[in-house]
Structure formats: C-alpha cells, structure tokens
Design an enzyme around this catalytic site. Structure first.
Site, PDB file in Angstrom:
ATOM      1  N   LYS A  34       0.823  -1.210   0.000  1.00 45.63           N
ATOM      2  CA  LYS A  34       0.000   0.000   0.000  1.00 45.63           C
ATOM      3  C   LYS A  34       0.860   1.264   0.000  1.00 45.63           C
ATOM      4  CE  LYS A  34      -3.772  -2.357   2.339  1.00 45.63           C
ATOM      5  NZ  LYS A  34      -4.475  -2.661   1.138  1.00 45.63           N
ATOM      6  N   CYS A  35       1.887   1.262  -0.812  1.00 45.96           N
ATOM      7  CA  CYS A  35       2.861   2.349  -0.868  1.00 45.96           C
ATOM      8  C   CYS A  35       2.804   3.000  -2.245  1.00 45.96           C
ATOM      9  CB  CYS A  35       4.254   1.756  -0.598  1.00 45.96           C
ATOM     10  SG  CYS A  35       5.635   2.912  -0.760  1.00 45.96           S
TER      11      CYS A  35
END
Length: 170
Positions: A34-35
């Site tokens: 989730k970057c």
C-alpha cells in the site's frame, strides 16, 4: 558475519538462508502493498523474468515499518503480489528493517553505503540491495527504479561472475 549464513523464513514459514542462493545474483528488497512505490513490483517481476534463467533472483521482504503500508497477513501479501503483479520471485516473512528489532540480515545490509556514501537506516519501502556471488553488496535507495541503468549494471556485473559450464564438444 557472512550474510549468507543468516537464517531466513519464507512467507510460507519454511527455513532458508541466502546460502540457498549462493549461485545467483540476489536483489533484496523491502516491499509493501500500500505504498506509492508499490508499482515497482512490476519492474521487479520484469527483472526476475528477464534475468532469472541467467542466475538472478529477487527476494521480497514485506515490511510494515513505513506508515503501516504492509498491514496484511502472509496470505494477504501473497495473494496481492500474485494477483496484482504476477509476482513469481520468492517472498520472505514480514520483517523489520530498522530499529533495535530489525532482522539480522538488515542489520548487516544497512552497514552498506549507497552510491552517495551514506549507510544506515533503510529510508522507505523498496530499498534495494544487490548481492553478487562474491558477496559484494550494492545499495540503491527507494526512489531508484529497479530498471535504472545503475541497478541493471550491478545485476549484469554479478551475472558475469557466475561460471559458465564447460561445453563438451562432440
């Protein structure tokens, strides 16, 4: 300490070490689902597919230390990597890369300086360490893309160290 002797655990819970990859060039990367840099998975997988048959392996180390960007379980991570990016390279168990409880492998890797001469803490997700068969480590910061010419040069230099089997003539 030889980093190849440090025990590792795969995302499936199996024990291994870098010694299992002694005949390969290895790119160690702390990864997160989730970057903003997560799309680097695509280029990491492209490298795996392009160079894998020549003796190269990416090893992904999920890490949740940077803004909680890898919150999932091992099964969640495997499914995300497989379904979203078609990842075929090995993933290890979730680790800490900084701080007093960081994984022993990262305790060794963070002593390596980058091209600017800076060692120390991993700055963010997707920091890359290319380990050649001779044990030489080159470090690339997170913003450096996996297909950056300097990264490719490190991989190619490592691959050149691998011995080509003698071909028998008939």
């Amino acid at each position: 300490m030889d980093i190849r002797e440090i025990p590792l655990t795969t995302i499936d819970g199996d024990q291994t070490s870098l010694a299992a990859y002694a005949d390969r060039v290895v790119m160690i990367v702390n990864v997160a689902s989730k970057c903003g840099l997560t799309p680097q998975y695509e280029k990491l997988e492209a490298l795996q597919r392009e160079y894998g048959d020549r003796g190269f392996t990416v090893l992904g180390f999920p890490c949740n230390q940077f803004a909680g960007q890898e919150p999932g379980s091992s099964d969640d991570i495997k499914e995300f990597c497989s379904m979203t990016y078609g990842v075929t390279f090995p993933l290890m168990e979730k680790v800490k890369v900084n701080g007093r409880h960081r994984h022993p492998l990262y305790a060794e890797l963070t002593a390596v300086a980058d091209v600017a001469g800076r060692a120390g803490r991993v700055k963010w997700n997707f920091e890359k360490f290319v380990v050649s068969p001779d044990g030489r480590v080159q470090r690339f910061r997170p913003a450096t893309q996996p297909d950056d010419p300097a990264v490719i040069a490190a991989v190619e230099t490592g691959l050149a160290q691998l011995r080509t089997p003698d071909l028998e003539t008939t």
